[in-house]
Design a protein around this motif. Structure first.
Motif, PDB file in Angstrom:
ATOM      1  N   TYR A 334      90.858  56.598 -16.486  1.00 38.23           N
ATOM      2  CA  TYR A 334      91.182  55.509 -15.549  1.00 38.23           C
ATOM      3  C   TYR A 334      91.045  56.016 -14.104  1.00 38.23           C
ATOM      4  O   TYR A 334      90.422  55.390 -13.251  1.00 38.23           O
ATOM      5  N   TYR A 335      91.629  57.185 -13.834  1.00 40.17           N
ATOM      6  CA  TYR A 335      91.547  57.764 -12.482  1.00 40.17           C
ATOM      7  C   TYR A 335      90.102  58.047 -12.090  1.00 40.17           C
ATOM      8  O   TYR A 335      89.699  57.833 -10.952  1.00 40.17           O
ATOM      9  N   ALA A 336      89.328  58.544 -13.066  1.00 37.68           N
ATOM     10  CA  ALA A 336      87.929  58.883 -12.786  1.00 37.68           C
ATOM     11  C   ALA A 336      87.138  57.625 -12.420  1.00 37.68           C
ATOM     12  O   ALA A 336      86.453  57.585 -11.391  1.00 37.68           O
ATOM     13  N   MET A 361      89.573  48.036 -18.996  1.00 39.54           N
ATOM     14  CA  MET A 361      88.689  46.874 -18.968  1.00 39.54           C
ATOM     15  C   MET A 361      88.306  46.407 -17.560  1.00 39.54           C
ATOM     16  O   MET A 361      87.123  46.245 -17.262  1.00 39.54           O
ATOM     17  N   PRO A 362      89.283  46.190 -16.641  1.00 39.60           N
ATOM     18  CA  PRO A 362      88.898  45.714 -15.301  1.00 39.60           C
ATOM     19  C   PRO A 362      87.968  46.686 -14.569  1.00 39.60           C
ATOM     20  O   PRO A 362      87.034  46.261 -13.881  1.00 39.60           O
ATOM     21  N   ARG A 365      84.403  46.532 -16.129  1.00 40.58           N
ATOM     22  CA  ARG A 365      83.701  45.327 -15.664  1.00 40.58           C
ATOM     23  C   ARG A 365      83.176  45.502 -14.243  1.00 40.58           C
ATOM     24  O   ARG A 365      82.074  45.102 -13.903  1.00 40.58           O
ATOM     25  N   GLU A 366      83.977  46.138 -13.411  1.00 40.03           N
ATOM     26  CA  GLU A 366      83.650  46.241 -11.978  1.00 40.03           C
ATOM     27  C   GLU A 366      82.613  47.341 -11.704  1.00 40.03           C
ATOM     28  O   GLU A 366      81.757  47.182 -10.841  1.00 40.03           O
ATOM     29  N   LYS A 367      82.683  48.464 -12.418  1.00 42.45           N
ATOM     30  CA  LYS A 367      81.936  49.647 -11.979  1.00 42.45           C
ATOM     31  C   LYS A 367      80.873  50.152 -12.951  1.00 42.45           C
ATOM     32  O   LYS A 367      79.957  50.863 -12.540  1.00 42.45           O
ATOM     33  N   VAL A 368      81.005  49.844 -14.243  1.00 42.62           N
ATOM     34  CA  VAL A 368      80.139  50.495 -15.237  1.00 42.62           C
ATOM     35  C   VAL A 368      78.934  49.621 -15.589  1.00 42.62           C
ATOM     36  O   VAL A 368      79.090  48.478 -15.997  1.00 42.62           O
ATOM     37  N   LYS A 369      77.738  50.172 -15.413  1.00 45.28           N
ATOM     38  CA  LYS A 369      76.524  49.406 -15.736  1.00 45.28           C
ATOM     39  C   LYS A 369      76.017  49.701 -17.144  1.00 45.28           C
ATOM     40  O   LYS A 369      75.327  48.898 -17.745  1.00 45.28           O
ATOM     41  N   ALA A 384      85.544  47.908 -28.260  1.00 47.66           N
ATOM     42  CA  ALA A 384      86.255  47.610 -27.010  1.00 47.66           C
ATOM     43  C   ALA A 384      85.321  47.095 -25.918  1.00 47.66           C
ATOM     44  O   ALA A 384      85.635  46.137 -25.214  1.00 47.66           O
ATOM     45  N   PHE A 385      84.142  47.727 -25.778  1.00 48.91           N
ATOM     46  CA  PHE A 385      83.317  47.442 -24.585  1.00 48.91           C
ATOM     47  C   PHE A 385      81.950  46.824 -24.890  1.00 48.91           C
ATOM     48  O   PHE A 385      81.176  46.563 -23.973  1.00 48.91           O
TER      49      PHE A 385
END
Length: 444
Positions: A334-336, A361-362, A365-369, A384-385
Motif C-alpha cells: 500500500y505504501y509503495a 483497490m483505490p 485503479r488510480e495508478k496501475v496500468k 481481486a484485480f
C-alpha cells in the motif's frame, strides 16, 4: 555446568552458541535442515557440538534452556514437548540481553521496522555513540554481545522473537504500525498477533518509553484496553500532539516534556509518507538519548534507506525500475503504490499469508496500468484485480516477469516489484527475490 541447546544453525543460532560458550554453558546446536558451510566453520572453531538434518531428542530434552530460531513455530512437536517438560524456550533477544548492560532501543511493527532501525542506528553512529544494529537484520545480536559489546543496541525485533521473551526490556520501544501479517502463525487471529507485538512493552516501567503511531487505530484501541507502564510518545501525520512528533507548517515538530525540536520536511532523503513516520520515530528515539539536533538533521539528509525497500534500481528508456521486494504484506505494498507518481506496471505475488487485497483497490485503479503476477498460485490476485486493470500476465520466474514488464512499460512509467507476499515459493527469501529482480534488469 548448565546446558544450552540451540535450535537452528543460522545467524542467530550460531551467535547464541558463541555467547553460550563464553558464559560457561555446555552448548549443543541442532538444525533440522542443512547448516551453511560458513556457520559449520565457526562451530568447529569454537569446538561446539552440532548436528544437521535432524533433531536428536535425547540431546535436546535434557537442556536447562533452549534458544529457538524465530523461523521455528511454537506448534512444532519438539517445542511443545520441551515446554510441557518445563524447559524454558526463549529467543536470541531474550538470551543475549541477559549478558549486556547496554541501553536497548527495540523496534517492532508490521512495516517500517527495518528502515526505522537502520535510520536510528545511523543517527547514533553519526553522533559518535558505540552502537550495535542487530536483531532481525545484520549480524547476530548475541554474537555482538559475546565479541564486542556496545553501549547501545538498536534492535529490529519480529513478533516471533517477542514471543520468546521473558524479562527482555528495551529502555525505548518503538511500534511503527500493526497490520495483519504472519496470521498463519497466530491461528489467523489478529488479536493474537497484536498481543505479540505489544510484548515489546510488557516489562517496561515508568522510566521507559513507548514511541508509537497515533494514526494507527489498531495500536490506539489496544492501548486504551491494555495500558502499558511506560511513558507514551506518539507520532502523527494527521494531528497536533501535546507531546510526541507531528507536522506543522510542513515542519516536523518533536515535543518531549518541555523541549521542542523543529526540522524541515524537505531535509528527508527518503520519499513517501511512511518514511516521514519512520523518521519521526527514529528522531524521537535520538532526542531521548539527547543527540543534538544538528547531528539528527545531518543524519536524515545523508541516510540512504534499506536495500529492497523502494530501492531505485535503474532507468531504461525513461522507465524507472523500483525494487520493493521487502514488501511481504499488503500494507507495505500500500505504501509503495501510494508513493508512485507515474503510471505503474506492478509485479506482485508469492506465498499469500491470508492477504485481503481490498485496501489496495483505490490505489490500483488510480495508478496501475498492468499487473504481472509472479508466483506458483496467482488465483487470488487474479480474482481481486482481474476486472480492475486492462492487462494482467501470469509469470513463474523473475527473468520472465522482468521481460514482460520491459515490453509493457512505456516512456515515463515505473516498473514496481512490490509482491505483498512471502517469497518462499520461488525464492530463498525476499533478498534473493530482490537480487534476482536487479540482475534481470541489468540483463535487459
Amino acid at each position: 555446568m548448565k546446558r544450552l541447546v540451540v535450535l537452528g544453525g543460522g545467524e542467530s543460532g550460531v551467535g547464541t552458541a558463541i555467547l553460550g560458550i563464553k558464559e560457561g554453558f555446555q552448548v549443543f546446536v541442532s538444525d533440522k535442515g542443512p547448516v551453511k558451510e560458513e556457520y559449520k566453520e565457526v562451530l568447529k572453531h569454537y569446538k561446539i557440538e552440532w548436528e544437521e538434518l535432524q533433531h536428536t531428542e535425547d540431546k535436546i530434552l535434557n537442556a536447562d534452556v533452549v534458544m529457538k530460531s524465530p523461523g521455528i513455530p511454537d506448534s512444532v512437536p519438539l517445542v511443545v514437548t520441551l515446554k510441557e517438560t518445563g524447559v524454558p524456550v526463549i529467543s536470541e533477544i531474550e538470551f543475549a540481553s541477559r549478558y549486556t548492560k547496554a541501553i536497548i532501543i527495540g523496534i517492532t511493527g508490521s512495516n517500517g521496522k527495518t528502515t526505522t532501525t537502520m535510520l536510528t542506528g545511523h543517527i547514533f553512529k553519526e553522533a559518535g555513540l558505540g552502537v550495535g544494529i542487530a536483531g532481525n537484520i545484520g549480524d547476530s545480536y548475541a554474537k555482538m554481545v559475546a565479541e564486542r559489546d556496545h553501549d547501545y543496541y538498536v534492535l529490529e525485533i519480529s513478533s516471533f522473537q517477542l514471543d520468546g521473551i521473558v524479562d527482555f526490556k528495551p529502555h525505548i520501544a518503538v511500534l511503527t504500525n500493526i497490520t495483519p501479517d504472519h496470521l498463519d502463525r497466530y491461528d489467523y487471529e489478529f488479536d493474537k498477533y497484536i498481543a505479540s507485538k505489544f510484548r515489546i512493552a510488557m516489562n517496561q516501567t515508568k522510566d521507559d518509553y513507548l514511541i508509537y503511531d497515533a494514526d494507527d487505530e489498531v495500536i490506539v484501541d489496544w492501548l486504551k484496553k491494555n495500558p502499558v507502564r511506560s511513558k507514551l510518545l506518539p507520532f502523527s501525520l494527521e494531528r497536533k500532539l501535546e507531546e510526541g512528533a507531528f507536522i506543522e507548517d510542513d515542519k516536523i515538530i518533536i515535543k518531549i516534556e518541555n523541549n521542542t525540536t523543529e526540522m524541515s520536511r524537505d531535509a528527508l532523503a527518503l520519499e513517501g509518507k511512511h518514511n516521514v513516520k519512520n523518521t519521526m520515530a527514529a528522531t524521537t528515539a535520538a532526542k531521548l538519548i539527547s543527540i543534538r539536533k544538528e547531528t539528527i538533521r545531518r543524519s536524515i539528509e545523508s541516510f540512504q534507506g534499506a536495500e529492497h525497500r523502494l530501492e531505485k534500481v535503474l532507468k531504461i528508456h525513461h522507465v524507472q525500475y523500483v525494487n520493493d521486494s521487502k514488501a511481504t504484506n499488503v500494507n507495505a505494498t500500500y505504501y509503495a503504490l501510494d508513493s508512485m507518481k507515474t503510471p505503474t506496471v506492478w509485479i506482485v505475488g508469492g506465498v499469500d499469508k491470508g492477504n485481503d487485497y481490498r485496501e489496495l483497490m483505490p490505489l490500483v485503479r488510480e495508478k496501475v496500468k498492468a499487473i504481472i503476477c509472479l508466483g506458483k498460485d496467482n488465483s487470488k490476485i487474479i480474482d481481486a484485480f482481474g476486472n480492475v486493470v486492462d492487462l494482467m500476465v501470469e509469470t513463474f520466474a523473475m527473468d520472465q516477469a522482468v521481460k514482460v514488464a520491459y515490453k509493457i512499460a512505456e516512456r515515463g512509467d515505473t516498473v514496481l516489484l512490490s509482491p505483498a507476499c512471502a517469497s518462499f515459493d520461488l525464492f530463498e527469501n525476499y533478498m534473493d527475490r530482490g537480487n534476482q529482480f536487479k540482475a534481470a534488469i541489468k540483463k535487459l
